[in-house]
Design an enzyme around this catalytic site. Structure first.
Site, PDB file in Angstrom:
ATOM      1  N   CYS A 118      11.245 -10.836   8.044  1.00 45.59           N
ATOM      2  CA  CYS A 118      12.219  -9.764   7.854  1.00 45.59           C
ATOM      3  C   CYS A 118      12.385  -8.947   9.146  1.00 45.59           C
ATOM      4  CB  CYS A 118      11.870  -8.907   6.643  1.00 45.59           C
ATOM      5  SG  CYS A 118      13.339  -8.134   5.946  1.00 45.59           S
ATOM      6  N   HIS A 133      11.544 -12.959   2.507  1.00 48.53           N
ATOM      7  CA  HIS A 133      10.104 -12.727   2.384  1.00 48.53           C
ATOM      8  C   HIS A 133       9.423 -13.909   1.690  1.00 48.53           C
ATOM      9  CE1 HIS A 133       9.975  -8.362   3.421  1.00 48.53           C
ATOM     10  NE2 HIS A 133      11.256  -8.460   3.112  1.00 48.53           N
ATOM     11  N   ASP A 147      -4.922  11.005 -18.461  1.00 53.21           N
ATOM     12  CA  ASP A 147      -3.879  11.593 -17.616  1.00 53.21           C
ATOM     13  C   ASP A 147      -2.764  12.125 -18.513  1.00 53.21           C
ATOM     14  OD1 ASP A 147      -5.280  10.479 -15.537  1.00 53.21           O
ATOM     15  OD2 ASP A 147      -3.856   8.857 -15.134  1.00 53.21           O
ATOM     16  N   GLU A 166       6.399 -14.510   1.506  1.00 46.41           N
ATOM     17  CA  GLU A 166       5.108 -14.108   0.914  1.00 46.41           C
ATOM     18  C   GLU A 166       5.232 -13.797  -0.584  1.00 46.41           C
ATOM     19  OE1 GLU A 166       6.975 -12.300   2.916  1.00 46.41           O
ATOM     20  OE2 GLU A 166       6.696 -10.139   2.680  1.00 46.41           O
ATOM     21  N   GLN A 219     -18.167   5.919 -22.979  1.00 40.71           N
ATOM     22  CA  GLN A 219     -18.061   6.540 -24.308  1.00 40.71           C
ATOM     23  C   GLN A 219     -16.987   7.626 -24.302  1.00 40.71           C
ATOM     24  OE1 GLN A 219     -21.856   7.815 -26.012  1.00 40.71           O
ATOM     25  NE2 GLN A 219     -22.935   6.360 -24.721  1.00 40.71           N
TER      26      GLN A 219
HETATM   27  N1  GLN Z   1      14.303  -2.565   8.266  1.00 39.43           N
HETATM   28  C1  GLN Z   1      14.879  -3.870   8.240  1.00 39.43           C
HETATM   29  C2  GLN Z   1      16.124  -3.921   7.375  1.00 39.43           C
HETATM   30  O1  GLN Z   1      16.321  -3.095   6.534  1.00 39.43           O
HETATM   31  C3  GLN Z   1      13.878  -4.901   7.771  1.00 39.43           C
HETATM   32  C4  GLN Z   1      13.393  -4.713   6.372  1.00 39.43           C
HETATM   33  C5  GLN Z   1      12.126  -5.448   6.050  1.00 39.43           C
HETATM   34  O2  GLN Z   1      11.391  -5.854   6.945  1.00 39.43           O
HETATM   35  N2  GLN Z   1      11.833  -5.590   4.776  1.00 39.43           N
HETATM   36  O3  GLN Z   1      16.927  -4.816   7.519  1.00 39.43           O
END
Ligand code: GLN
Length: 534
Positions: free
Chosen positions: A382, A508, A148, A510, A193
């Site tokens: 969120c 979050h 690239d 996660e 290669q």
């Molecule tokens: N849109 C919402 C905010 O800005 C939630 C953001 C999100 O879910 N990460 O507060």
């Protein structure tokens, strides 16, 4: 002396450089070495924070508030070590730094050029984590594919790095593809290669080749690849398509990737890798005693990568519960009052995902209402938390047009509104509430039973927040605010105590779920879904 390993990719994209890098780092860590991984991305956005999830998948957020590539999520999930701003660098960031220096006059009248100024800035950032003294090994994954145009300055920087730090301290692993031709019943080595030739044209001789393949690589093929690509046979590593990404460290162990690497880098400590905990996790992952179905309600569901950390958190927390979690993605755009039952019936739990903007928002409201009224375990993240609060205000407090000012600027009941410090911000990049913040948990709450402590730290990425003007009304009607950011009195967790499991978070969770420490909220949510399914 820190050792530097570079991972380049050839032939096609999506071969899994991130997983190979994370797996190698895991093996080195299991040998007692401290390792970190960084990703260099050749695009011009300063960070992926402004990219649409459809473009680039999830934007992963670090403790220090960097908006990064989702590969950093794998680095953390595998290594259980936090990454930071320094672990993800883009061409945009490199140029931004160089141009700012030029404007300050730091180049003393010189012509500023790709070589040496851009390549020097790339090298400086390649060595930044190494110079911290924290790590024995720094693995750098180069985004994109060799050949690239935009990768060229990075390859030049790697070539120079090999020269700067010496070949005992630096090596290049090239990840490539051996396609199988059904008609010839053969694995073909020619693309590999050619891609190694591309690297050689840039002045780089790869030290190891990791070959992605769907079939076993015979000794003949290994020899052929070694001969034509100028590496020794033991440096041709097979990376056969695995059932799960979590198998890859063990497959790499079998192929002795870590052994070849430490020998080449002259790392003297030959301790065998200790992967007891990893193997225990795999055993749980592969021998589930339960199965549940969880609906993931979002608007980007066509692209799994858009919710990468959520999917992975379900796998990790599922294994902890010896439970296979089947995630059913549900497009929130198409959930209305009439079809919600049809779409969500039969699920053992419902997670309303993060998101931005009003597309699919009303569908999320319908999903929350369905989960709340039918006592189905509910988890909001969120925007998922914001939706849960608005749904409660509309349907329990009967504030008909309750909304977030993100969706309706003029709503009579701005249950969710813009944070004070956001009101004057006009630039989009890197300006949300980002990264880790402390959160104090109420003792009389499910969140406390789950976290088992009063102070936690979680990562954020949002502009809007819970409007405290409505707090007492909501609490009187049966919703509690169980997590608060003390400095600014911001609501971070809400719950409905009367419901079997109804928790939503402004942060979050996660992003902080790892193999070693699956996130307690996910673990508990899955437990509740298992109970519901019985
Ligand atoms: N849109 C919402 C905010 O800005 C939630 C953001 C999100 O879910 N990460 O507060």
């Amino acid at each position: 002396m820190t050792k530097y390993i570079f991972v380049t990719g050839g032939v096609t994209s999506s071969l899994g450089k991130g997983i190979i890098s994370a797996s190698l780092a895991k093996l080195l860590q299991a040998r007692g070495l401290s390792a970190t991984i960084q990703k260099f991305d050749p695009y011009i956005n300063v960070d992926p924070g402004t990219l649409n999830p459809y473009e680039h998948g999830e934007c992963y957020v670090t403790d220090d508030g960097a908006e990064t590539d989702l590969d950093l999520g794998y680095y953390e999930r595998f290594l259980n070590v936090p990454t930071s701003q320094a672990n993800n660098v883009t061409t945009g960031r490199i140029y931004q730094t160089v141009i700012q220096k030029e404007r300050k006059g730091d180049y003393l009248g010189k012509t500023v050029q790709v070589i040496p100024h851009i390549t020097d800035e790339i090298k400086r950032r390649m060595m930044l984590l190494g110079q911290s003294g924290e790590f024995n090994v720094v693995i750098t994954e180069l985004g994109g594919t060799v050949g690239d145009i935009e990768s060229l300055p990075y390859l030049e920087a790697v070539r120079q790095m090999k020269w700067d730090v010496g070949s005992d301290n630096c090596l290049v692993i090239h990840l490539t593809l051996l396609p199988y031709l059904e008609a010839a019943k053969e694995l073909k080595t020619k693309p590999t290669q050619h891609s190694v030739k591309q690297l050689q044209n840039a002045g780089i001789q790869p030290d190891l080749l990791v070959c992605r393949t769907d079939h076993d690589i015979t000794m003949d093929i290994r020899r052929k690849v070694a001969l034509f690509c100028n590496v020794d046979v033991s440096s041709v590593i097979e990376a056969k398509t695995a059932k799960t990404v979590y198998d890859v460290p063990l497959l790499m162990l079998e192929e002795q990737l870590d052994r070849v690497v430490i020998n080449k880098l002259r790392i003297m400590d030959k301790k065998e890798p200790d992967l007891k905990q990893w193997k225990r996790f795999l055993k749980q992952l592969k021998n589930p005693t339960h199965k549940i179905k969880i609906g993931l309600i979002g608007k980007y569901i066509e692209l799994k990568d858009a919710y990468k950390s959520i999917y992975e958190s379900f796998i990790l927390a599922g294994a902890k519960n010896e439970c296979y979690v089947e995630v059913i993605p549900v497009q929130s755009d198409y959930i209305d009052k009439n079809n919600v039952k049809n779409k969500l019936e039969g699920l053992d739990g419902i997670l309303v995902a993060p998101g931005f903007g009003d597309r699919g928002f009303e569908g999320k409201i319908n999903a929350v209402q369905f989960a709340r009224e039918n006592s189905i375990p509910f988890f909001g993240i969120c925007l998922g938390m914001q939706t849960a609060v608005i749904e409660f205000a509309r349907n329990v407090l009967h504030l008909q047009d309750a909304n977030s000012t993100e969706m309706d600027k003029k709503t009579a009941h701005p249950i969710i509104h813009l944070m004070k410090e956001q009101e004057t911000i006009t630039k989009k990049g890197g300006t949300m509430r980002l990264g880790k913040y402390p959160c104090q948990i109420k003792k009389e709450s499910k969140a406390y039973q789950i976290y088992k402590k009063e102070m936690i730290e979680e990562r954020h990425r949002h502009r809007f927040e819970f409007n405290n003007d409505y707090k007492s009304q909501l609490e009187e009607a049966g919703m509690i605010c169980s997590g608060i950011y003390p400095d600014k009195n911001l609501v971070e967790i809400i719950e409905i105590p009367k419901h079997p499991w109804f928790i939503a978070a402004q942060f979050h969770p996660e992003y902080k779920s790892t193999v070693e420490n699956p996130h307690p909220l996910f673990v508990s949510f899955i437990k509740a879904c298992m109970k519901y399914s019985r």
